[in-house]
Design a protein around this motif. Structure first.
Motif, PDB file in Angstrom:
ATOM      1  N   VAL A 165      45.392  48.686  43.064  1.00  0.00           N
ATOM      2  CA  VAL A 165      45.221  48.710  41.606  1.00  0.00           C
ATOM      3  C   VAL A 165      44.179  49.751  41.246  1.00  0.00           C
ATOM      4  N   GLY A 166      44.401  50.419  40.105  1.00  0.00           N
ATOM      5  CA  GLY A 166      43.426  51.348  39.584  1.00  0.00           C
ATOM      6  C   GLY A 166      42.328  50.619  38.838  1.00  0.00           C
ATOM      7  N   LEU A 167      41.205  51.298  38.641  1.00  0.00           N
ATOM      8  CA  LEU A 167      40.032  50.704  38.013  1.00  0.00           C
ATOM      9  C   LEU A 167      39.627  51.499  36.779  1.00  0.00           C
ATOM     10  N   VAL A 168      39.006  50.813  35.822  1.00  0.00           N
ATOM     11  CA  VAL A 168      38.552  51.461  34.596  1.00  0.00           C
ATOM     12  C   VAL A 168      37.161  50.966  34.225  1.00  0.00           C
ATOM     13  N   TRP A 169      36.357  51.880  33.673  1.00  0.00           N
ATOM     14  CA  TRP A 169      35.061  51.519  33.095  1.00  0.00           C
ATOM     15  C   TRP A 169      35.289  51.103  31.653  1.00  0.00           C
ATOM     16  N   VAL A 170      34.957  49.877  31.305  1.00  0.00           N
ATOM     17  CA  VAL A 170      35.235  49.409  29.957  1.00  0.00           C
ATOM     18  C   VAL A 170      34.031  48.711  29.337  1.00  0.00           C
ATOM     19  N   ALA A 171      34.024  48.703  28.020  1.00  0.00           N
ATOM     20  CA  ALA A 171      33.080  47.926  27.220  1.00  0.00           C
ATOM     21  C   ALA A 171      33.828  47.517  25.962  1.00  0.00           C
ATOM     22  N   SER A 172      33.222  46.675  25.155  1.00  0.00           N
ATOM     23  CA  SER A 172      33.889  46.248  23.922  1.00  0.00           C
ATOM     24  C   SER A 172      33.964  47.408  22.941  1.00  0.00           C
ATOM     25  N   ALA A 173      34.933  47.336  22.038  1.00  0.00           N
ATOM     26  CA  ALA A 173      35.068  48.369  21.011  1.00  0.00           C
ATOM     27  C   ALA A 173      33.797  48.464  20.173  1.00  0.00           C
ATOM     28  N   ALA A 174      33.163  47.325  19.893  1.00  0.00           N
ATOM     29  CA  ALA A 174      31.926  47.326  19.103  1.00  0.00           C
ATOM     30  C   ALA A 174      30.814  48.052  19.839  1.00  0.00           C
ATOM     31  N   THR A 175      30.747  47.884  21.168  1.00  0.00           N
ATOM     32  CA  THR A 175      29.730  48.573  21.961  1.00  0.00           C
ATOM     33  C   THR A 175      29.940  50.078  21.900  1.00  0.00           C
ATOM     34  N   GLN A 243      46.234  45.047  28.366  1.00  0.00           N
ATOM     35  CA  GLN A 243      46.585  44.606  27.016  1.00  0.00           C
ATOM     36  C   GLN A 243      45.393  44.711  26.069  1.00  0.00           C
ATOM     37  N   MET A 244      44.188  44.435  26.557  1.00  0.00           N
ATOM     38  CA  MET A 244      43.008  44.518  25.703  1.00  0.00           C
ATOM     39  C   MET A 244      42.671  45.979  25.372  1.00  0.00           C
ATOM     40  N   LEU A 245      42.954  46.880  26.307  1.00  0.00           N
ATOM     41  CA  LEU A 245      42.779  48.296  26.014  1.00  0.00           C
ATOM     42  C   LEU A 245      43.789  48.761  24.968  1.00  0.00           C
ATOM     43  N   GLU A 246      45.030  48.296  25.116  1.00  0.00           N
ATOM     44  CA  GLU A 246      46.074  48.696  24.163  1.00  0.00           C
ATOM     45  C   GLU A 246      45.820  48.132  22.773  1.00  0.00           C
ATOM     46  N   SER A 247      45.227  46.927  22.708  1.00  0.00           N
ATOM     47  CA  SER A 247      44.958  46.306  21.405  1.00  0.00           C
ATOM     48  C   SER A 247      43.687  46.839  20.754  1.00  0.00           C
ATOM     49  N   GLY A 248      42.861  47.544  21.533  1.00  0.00           N
ATOM     50  CA  GLY A 248      41.601  48.058  20.999  1.00  0.00           C
ATOM     51  C   GLY A 248      40.425  47.123  21.159  1.00  0.00           C
ATOM     52  N   ALA A 249      40.630  45.960  21.778  1.00  0.00           N
ATOM     53  CA  ALA A 249      39.519  45.026  21.992  1.00  0.00           C
ATOM     54  C   ALA A 249      38.518  45.596  22.993  1.00  0.00           C
ATOM     55  N   LEU A 250      39.012  46.372  23.961  1.00  0.00           N
ATOM     56  CA  LEU A 250      38.167  47.052  24.936  1.00  0.00           C
ATOM     57  C   LEU A 250      38.426  48.552  24.845  1.00  0.00           C
ATOM     58  N   ALA A 251      37.451  49.334  25.282  1.00  0.00           N
ATOM     59  CA  ALA A 251      37.602  50.789  25.290  1.00  0.00           C
ATOM     60  C   ALA A 251      36.971  51.341  26.566  1.00  0.00           C
ATOM     61  N   GLU A 252      37.505  52.448  27.045  1.00  0.00           N
ATOM     62  CA  GLU A 252      36.954  53.088  28.236  1.00  0.00           C
ATOM     63  C   GLU A 252      35.687  53.851  27.864  1.00  0.00           C
ATOM     64  N   VAL A 253      34.654  53.725  28.724  1.00  0.00           N
ATOM     65  CA  VAL A 253      33.360  54.335  28.402  1.00  0.00           C
ATOM     66  C   VAL A 253      32.925  55.412  29.395  1.00  0.00           C
ATOM     67  N   LEU A 254      33.583  55.489  30.543  1.00  0.00           N
ATOM     68  CA  LEU A 254      33.321  56.526  31.532  1.00  0.00           C
ATOM     69  C   LEU A 254      34.653  56.933  32.162  1.00  0.00           C
ATOM     70  N   PRO A 255      34.720  58.099  32.802  1.00  0.00           N
ATOM     71  CA  PRO A 255      35.950  58.460  33.510  1.00  0.00           C
ATOM     72  C   PRO A 255      36.323  57.399  34.545  1.00  0.00           C
ATOM     73  N   ARG A 256      37.607  57.253  34.755  1.00  0.00           N
ATOM     74  CA  ARG A 256      38.078  56.245  35.715  1.00  0.00           C
ATOM     75  C   ARG A 256      37.633  56.608  37.135  1.00  0.00           C
ATOM     76  N   PRO A 257      37.161  55.628  37.903  1.00  0.00           N
ATOM     77  CA  PRO A 257      36.796  55.908  39.304  1.00  0.00           C
ATOM     78  C   PRO A 257      37.995  56.434  40.089  1.00  0.00           C
ATOM     79  N   ASP A 258      37.721  57.349  41.014  1.00  0.00           N
ATOM     80  CA  ASP A 258      38.802  57.892  41.853  1.00  0.00           C
ATOM     81  C   ASP A 258      39.351  56.829  42.800  1.00  0.00           C
ATOM     82  N   ARG A 259      38.499  55.919  43.205  1.00  0.00           N
ATOM     83  CA  ARG A 259      38.897  54.934  44.208  1.00  0.00           C
ATOM     84  C   ARG A 259      39.704  53.800  43.591  1.00  0.00           C
ATOM     85  N   THR A 260      40.717  53.357  44.306  1.00  0.00           N
ATOM     86  CA  THR A 260      41.471  52.168  43.919  1.00  0.00           C
ATOM     87  C   THR A 260      41.083  51.022  44.858  1.00  0.00           C
TER      88      THR A 260
END
Length: 290
Positions: A165-175, A243-260
């Motif tokens: 699985v791939g990984l993502v750096w996320v935080a809330s949209a409000a953050t 799904q939370m990324l698609e809905s906008g509840a979460l957002a990516e805050v840094l580039p995705r890590p290369d490692r899975t």
């Protein structure tokens, strides 16, 4: 005097594997006194001591060890012959499976449903835990099959890759709206014996970020709740937050890590139970959603 029956051999092999009469009784769906009685019957019939007590554990005597070594392949061959003859359709028994949350959220439900449909006599007992603990439980014989975050390298374990699985750096949209990722933002992760923790620490270092704090939690879904509630940022499995990324509840805050994160189905290398081997074969055909 009773003759030695097949259930005597099964009892002997499970005590040898699990180390206590109580564990063998739980595994065989019976009572500890019944297990003790079976052992007495074996020893009376053979005229030898098969076990000796060391603290809380029952340890095989030298002659008991030889008996187990010679009986184990015979028992496995007998079970395999019966199950193969029926195409595993008549298989019965309890198989204990350990899984991490990511596998449990992706490939495990389909695997369980297929087993229930195709092997209705088999009962599955599922336990969710972190890879480090499942690894020890697998080696100790308290679970039969595990879905582990890998790669796993151990001479005592046999594995089959089931995807990554791939990984993502996320935080809330409000953050993110409040300024995104800076040094004042707390970071959360799984504890340090998890591959996810290593990715988190390595990624922070690569970006030159020293967070205000690095909190840990051993439950991925709780981490998601903390981050989505504005409690900080985290590296999380992309399929679990898609799904939370698609809905906008979460957002990516840094580039995705290369490692899975790689995942593997695993059993003990010495596993001889034909039912467990068949489920391992089926597990090896799974593919985790990437």
């Amino acid at each position: 005097m009773k003759r030695i029956a097949l259930y005597h051999l099964e009892t002997l092999l499970w005590i040898a594997r699990l180390g206590t009469f109580r564990a063998a009784a739980e595994r065989l769906n019976t009572t500890q006194p019944a297990i003790s009685a079976r052992v007495r019957e074996i020893e009376d019939q053979l005229g030898i001591a098969v076990f000796r007590r060391e603290g809380r554990n029952m340890v095989l005597t030298a002659r008991g060890r030889r008996l187990v070594q010679e009986c184990e392949p015979l028992w496995a061959g007998f079970e395999k012959a019966l199950l193969t003859a029926s195409g595993f359709e008549g298989a019965t028994g309890v198989v204990r499976i350990g899984s991490g949350e990511i596998a449990a959220a992706s490939c495990l439900p389909g695997f369980v449903h297929a087993v229930e449909r195709e092997l209705p006599g088999v009962t599955l007992e599922l336990e969710l835990d972190l890879t480090a603990r499942m690894f020890q439980q697998l080696l100790g014989g308290t679970i039969d099959l595990a879905f582990l975050a890998g790669p796993v390298a151990s001479p005592g374990i046999r594995t089959a890759p089931i995807g990554a699985v791939g990984l993502v750096w996320v935080a809330s949209a409000a953050t993110v709206r409040a300024g995104g990722f800076d040094q004042s933002l707390p970071v959360w992760s799984i504890p340090d014996h998890s591959p996810l923790h290593g990715v988190t620490v390595g990624s922070l270092s690569a970006h030159g970020i020293v967070p205000r704090s690095l909190g840990t939690c051993n439950n991925v879904r709780t981490l998601i709740d903390i981050v989505s509630g504005g409690g900080g940022a985290a590296v999380l499995p992309e399929p679990m937050v898609r799904q939370m990324l698609e809905s906008g509840a979460l957002a990516e805050v840094l580039p995705r890590p290369d490692r899975t994160i790689q995942f593997e189905a695993a059993i003990r290398r010495t596993e001889s139970d034909p039912l467990v081997l068949e489920l391992f074969r089926r597990a090896g055909e799974l593919r985790i959603e990437s």
